[in-house]
Design a protein around this motif. Structure first.
Motif, PDB file in Angstrom:
ATOM      1  N   LEU A   1      -6.974   4.815  -6.493  1.00  0.00           N
ATOM      2  CA  LEU A   1      -7.636   6.098  -6.749  1.00  0.00           C
ATOM      3  C   LEU A   1      -6.661   7.271  -6.800  1.00  0.00           C
ATOM      4  O   LEU A   1      -6.991   8.323  -7.345  1.00  0.00           O
ATOM      5  CB  LEU A   1      -8.715   6.347  -5.681  1.00  0.00           C
ATOM      6  CG  LEU A   1      -9.898   5.363  -5.703  1.00  0.00           C
ATOM      7  CD1 LEU A   1     -10.752   5.516  -4.445  1.00  0.00           C
ATOM      8  CD2 LEU A   1     -10.762   5.555  -6.951  1.00  0.00           C
ATOM      9  N   GLU A   2      -5.450   7.114  -6.245  1.00  0.00           N
ATOM     10  CA  GLU A   2      -4.467   8.195  -6.390  1.00  0.00           C
ATOM     11  C   GLU A   2      -4.211   8.507  -7.854  1.00  0.00           C
ATOM     12  O   GLU A   2      -4.100   9.664  -8.240  1.00  0.00           O
ATOM     13  CB  GLU A   2      -3.134   7.813  -5.715  1.00  0.00           C
ATOM     14  CG  GLU A   2      -2.008   8.780  -6.110  1.00  0.00           C
ATOM     15  CD  GLU A   2      -0.721   8.645  -5.316  1.00  0.00           C
ATOM     16  OE1 GLU A   2      -0.710   7.931  -4.294  1.00  0.00           O
ATOM     17  OE2 GLU A   2       0.267   9.279  -5.704  1.00  0.00           O
ATOM     18  N   ASP A   3      -4.114   7.447  -8.650  1.00  0.00           N
ATOM     19  CA  ASP A   3      -3.715   7.619 -10.049  1.00  0.00           C
ATOM     20  C   ASP A   3      -4.899   7.706 -10.988  1.00  0.00           C
ATOM     21  O   ASP A   3      -4.789   8.239 -12.092  1.00  0.00           O
ATOM     22  CB  ASP A   3      -2.847   6.428 -10.496  1.00  0.00           C
ATOM     23  CG  ASP A   3      -1.584   6.273  -9.668  1.00  0.00           C
ATOM     24  OD1 ASP A   3      -1.133   7.273  -9.092  1.00  0.00           O
ATOM     25  OD2 ASP A   3      -1.057   5.146  -9.590  1.00  0.00           O
TER      26      ASP A   3
ATOM     27  N   LEU B   1       2.694  -4.168 -10.599  1.00  0.00           N
ATOM     28  CA  LEU B   1       1.756  -3.149 -11.038  1.00  0.00           C
ATOM     29  C   LEU B   1       1.209  -2.331  -9.886  1.00  0.00           C
ATOM     30  O   LEU B   1       1.311  -2.732  -8.719  1.00  0.00           O
ATOM     31  CB  LEU B   1       0.611  -3.766 -11.833  1.00  0.00           C
ATOM     32  CG  LEU B   1       0.043  -5.054 -11.274  1.00  0.00           C
ATOM     33  CD1 LEU B   1      -1.457  -5.034 -11.309  1.00  0.00           C
ATOM     34  CD2 LEU B   1       0.562  -6.204 -12.108  1.00  0.00           C
ATOM     35  N   ARG B   2       0.656  -1.205 -10.259  1.00  0.00           N
ATOM     36  CA  ARG B   2       0.079  -0.320  -9.245  1.00  0.00           C
ATOM     37  C   ARG B   2      -1.223   0.243  -9.783  1.00  0.00           C
ATOM     38  O   ARG B   2      -1.283   0.728 -10.914  1.00  0.00           O
ATOM     39  CB  ARG B   2       1.071   0.806  -8.944  1.00  0.00           C
ATOM     40  CG  ARG B   2       0.445   1.992  -8.240  1.00  0.00           C
ATOM     41  CD  ARG B   2       1.491   2.965  -7.746  1.00  0.00           C
ATOM     42  NE  ARG B   2       1.019   4.327  -7.857  1.00  0.00           N
ATOM     43  CZ  ARG B   2       1.567   5.367  -7.243  1.00  0.00           C
ATOM     44  NH1 ARG B   2       2.636   5.199  -6.482  1.00  0.00           N
ATOM     45  NH2 ARG B   2       1.079   6.574  -7.406  1.00  0.00           N
ATOM     46  N   VAL B   3      -2.250   0.137  -8.950  1.00  0.00           N
ATOM     47  CA  VAL B   3      -3.549   0.716  -9.280  1.00  0.00           C
ATOM     48  C   VAL B   3      -4.017   1.528  -8.070  1.00  0.00           C
ATOM     49  O   VAL B   3      -3.341   1.590  -7.047  1.00  0.00           O
ATOM     50  CB  VAL B   3      -4.587  -0.376  -9.640  1.00  0.00           C
ATOM     51  CG1 VAL B   3      -4.173  -1.122 -10.910  1.00  0.00           C
ATOM     52  CG2 VAL B   3      -4.790  -1.355  -8.487  1.00  0.00           C
TER      53      VAL B   3
ATOM     54  N   PHE C   1       5.330   4.698   2.586  1.00  0.00           N
ATOM     55  CA  PHE C   1       4.931   6.095   2.741  1.00  0.00           C
ATOM     56  C   PHE C   1       5.381   6.885   1.511  1.00  0.00           C
ATOM     57  O   PHE C   1       6.454   6.635   0.968  1.00  0.00           O
ATOM     58  CB  PHE C   1       5.611   6.725   3.966  1.00  0.00           C
ATOM     59  CG  PHE C   1       5.115   6.245   5.308  1.00  0.00           C
ATOM     60  CD1 PHE C   1       3.991   5.436   5.439  1.00  0.00           C
ATOM     61  CD2 PHE C   1       5.790   6.629   6.468  1.00  0.00           C
ATOM     62  CE1 PHE C   1       3.551   5.007   6.695  1.00  0.00           C
ATOM     63  CE2 PHE C   1       5.362   6.213   7.728  1.00  0.00           C
ATOM     64  CZ  PHE C   1       4.243   5.396   7.840  1.00  0.00           C
ATOM     65  N   SER C   2       4.576   7.849   1.138  1.00  0.00           N
ATOM     66  CA  SER C   2       4.991   8.769   0.076  1.00  0.00           C
ATOM     67  C   SER C   2       5.851   9.877   0.668  1.00  0.00           C
ATOM     68  O   SER C   2       5.555  10.400   1.745  1.00  0.00           O
ATOM     69  CB  SER C   2       3.770   9.400  -0.582  1.00  0.00           C
ATOM     70  OG  SER C   2       4.209  10.432  -1.457  1.00  0.00           O
ATOM     71  N   THR C   3       6.906  10.238  -0.050  1.00  0.00           N
ATOM     72  CA  THR C   3       7.667  11.434   0.313  1.00  0.00           C
ATOM     73  C   THR C   3       7.505  12.481  -0.798  1.00  0.00           C
ATOM     74  O   THR C   3       8.368  13.311  -1.017  1.00  0.00           O
ATOM     75  CB  THR C   3       9.163  11.122   0.532  1.00  0.00           C
ATOM     76  OG1 THR C   3       9.734  10.698  -0.725  1.00  0.00           O
ATOM     77  CG2 THR C   3       9.358  10.034   1.568  1.00  0.00           C
TER      78      THR C   3
ATOM     79  N   VAL D   1       0.847  -1.196   0.000  1.00  0.00           N
ATOM     80  CA  VAL D   1       0.000   0.000   0.000  1.00  0.00           C
ATOM     81  C   VAL D   1       0.883   1.246   0.000  1.00  0.00           C
ATOM     82  O   VAL D   1       1.846   1.350   0.762  1.00  0.00           O
ATOM     83  CB  VAL D   1      -1.000   0.008   1.184  1.00  0.00           C
ATOM     84  CG1 VAL D   1      -0.295  -0.088   2.527  1.00  0.00           C
ATOM     85  CG2 VAL D   1      -1.909   1.245   1.144  1.00  0.00           C
ATOM     86  N   HIS D   2       0.572   2.164  -0.906  1.00  0.00           N
ATOM     87  CA  HIS D   2       1.289   3.447  -1.022  1.00  0.00           C
ATOM     88  C   HIS D   2       0.408   4.527  -0.393  1.00  0.00           C
ATOM     89  O   HIS D   2      -0.733   4.709  -0.788  1.00  0.00           O
ATOM     90  CB  HIS D   2       1.550   3.733  -2.507  1.00  0.00           C
ATOM     91  CG  HIS D   2       2.125   5.081  -2.792  1.00  0.00           C
ATOM     92  ND1 HIS D   2       3.479   5.352  -2.695  1.00  0.00           N
ATOM     93  CD2 HIS D   2       1.537   6.246  -3.178  1.00  0.00           C
ATOM     94  CE1 HIS D   2       3.689   6.628  -3.019  1.00  0.00           C
ATOM     95  NE2 HIS D   2       2.534   7.193  -3.315  1.00  0.00           N
ATOM     96  N   ILE D   3       0.981   5.200   0.605  1.00  0.00           N
ATOM     97  CA  ILE D   3       0.163   6.073   1.448  1.00  0.00           C
ATOM     98  C   ILE D   3       0.583   7.540   1.390  1.00  0.00           C
ATOM     99  O   ILE D   3       1.762   7.873   1.568  1.00  0.00           O
ATOM    100  CB  ILE D   3       0.265   5.601   2.927  1.00  0.00           C
ATOM    101  CG1 ILE D   3      -0.232   4.167   3.057  1.00  0.00           C
ATOM    102  CG2 ILE D   3      -0.513   6.525   3.856  1.00  0.00           C
ATOM    103  CD1 ILE D   3       0.180   3.520   4.367  1.00  0.00           C
ATOM    104  N   HIS D   4      -0.396   8.397   1.177  1.00  0.00           N
ATOM    105  CA  HIS D   4      -0.286   9.835   1.439  1.00  0.00           C
ATOM    106  C   HIS D   4      -1.263  10.118   2.577  1.00  0.00           C
ATOM    107  O   HIS D   4      -2.272   9.435   2.702  1.00  0.00           O
ATOM    108  CB  HIS D   4      -0.758  10.667   0.240  1.00  0.00           C
ATOM    109  CG  HIS D   4       0.135  10.612  -0.944  1.00  0.00           C
ATOM    110  ND1 HIS D   4       0.804  11.711  -1.425  1.00  0.00           N
ATOM    111  CD2 HIS D   4       0.440   9.592  -1.778  1.00  0.00           C
ATOM    112  CE1 HIS D   4       1.493  11.375  -2.497  1.00  0.00           C
ATOM    113  NE2 HIS D   4       1.292  10.092  -2.739  1.00  0.00           N
ATOM    114  N   VAL D   5      -0.989  11.156   3.351  1.00  0.00           N
ATOM    115  CA  VAL D   5      -1.970  11.519   4.378  1.00  0.00           C
ATOM    116  C   VAL D   5      -2.505  12.925   4.124  1.00  0.00           C
ATOM    117  O   VAL D   5      -1.897  13.729   3.419  1.00  0.00           O
ATOM    118  CB  VAL D   5      -1.384  11.409   5.807  1.00  0.00           C
ATOM    119  CG1 VAL D   5      -1.113   9.960   6.163  1.00  0.00           C
ATOM    120  CG2 VAL D   5      -0.135  12.270   5.974  1.00  0.00           C
TER     121      VAL D   5
HETATM  122 MG    MG Z   1       2.066   9.143  -4.544  1.00  0.00          MG
END
Ligand code: MG
Length: 274
Positions: free
Chosen positions: A229-231, A225-227, A83-85, A47-51
């Motif tokens: 709602l961010e993208d 792969l990455r899917v 985490f996203s930076t 999971v790739h996370i932004h807050v």
């Molecule tokens: Mg991102």
């Protein structure tokens, strides 16, 4: 020959989409944990996370990151937490304050690029600081490739010992001003990656309407792969995605048609050495 299991990353929130764009975008910590859990059940292993802050605006608040991580660890055993930076969520060194909470991975962009009408600024000195912090906290970087030059920066930084190998790359295709969503571009990126960083793993993601197309290319070419709602907030031109997990479910079905098994979180940890 048995094909490599495909790691499905879900980018649940990002820094741009709002509830007005798609009501399913998880914004609060509890929404993010719930959405991630649904994706985990559906087959996502990373999971790739932004807050976001209380108003729903992107932020780099380390405590928020911690709360999301804590909830995901509780409900989604072994899922890889990244985490996203990214630069839209904070300024300068504040972008990596979250690393103190030791996620498994964090995104790392090694150069600057124009995103349509804005500059995604990543000065060399800041990038080196981010890389050092990731080493200090034993966080594996995911190298985000928005433009080809970034691949060679990664290769050089690995040779200098600033990045630990094996590296993991994400090719991001379809942002205006950066790499376009063309199969020939992805093919060239993979070829260069094989030359520059032969031990590296890679995934690819497409932005907006290119999400499924690029995912399918990655499946066919042995990538991850990455899917999410961010993208991309839609399943078709006329219909919004009902949830992040709907996008994961589509990816799982597509993997079957490409004869790729879907990686479990445990397999994903072995594949990415994290
Ligand atoms: Mg991102």
């Amino acid at each position: 020959m048995k094909k490599l299991p495909a790691i499905i990353t879900v980018a649940i929130t990002g820094s741009l989409p709002t509830k007005e764009d798609n009501p399913a975008v998880p914004i609060t910590v509890s929404e993010q944990i719930e959405s991630t859990h649904q994706c985990y059940e559906a087959g996502a292993s990373l999971v790739h996370i932004h807050v976001r802050d209380d108003e729903g605006k992107p932020c780099s608040d380390a405590d928020r990151f911690f709360s999301v991580k804590e909830g995901i660890e509780k409900h989604c055993p072994e899922m890889i937490i990244q985490f996203s930076t990214g630069g839209r969520s904070g300024e300068g060194r504040a972008r990596v304050e979250c690393l103190v909470h030791k996620p498994d991975m964090a995104s790392l962009t090694l150069g600057s690029v124009n995103f349509f009408n804005s500059v995604y600024l990543n000065e060399p000195e800041l990038v080196r600081f981010f890389a050092e912090e990731m080493k200090r906290f034993s966080v594996k970087p995911e190298i985000e490739i928005f433009d080809l030059g970034m691949l060679y920066i990664a290769s050089r930084m690995a040779k200098e010992g600033l990045l630990e190998q094996p590296l993991h790359f994400q090719f991001v295709l379809g942002i205006k001003g950066a790499l376009p969503a063309k199969e020939s571009v992805l093919d060239f990126c993979i070829k260069e990656l094989r030359e520059e960083c032969p031990d590296a793993t890679w995934g690819a993601c497409g932005i907006g309407r290119f999400q499924r197309t690029v995912s399918n290319w990655a499946m066919a070419k042995g990538g991850h792969l990455r899917v999410g709602l961010e993208d991309n907030i839609r399943v078709s031109r006329d219909r919004l995605a009902a949830s992040n997990s709907e996008l994961v479910e589509i990816a799982v079905r597509d993997c079957e048609s490409f004869n790729r098994s879907v990686s479990s979180p445990k397999e994903a940890r072995a594949l990415l050495a994290c």
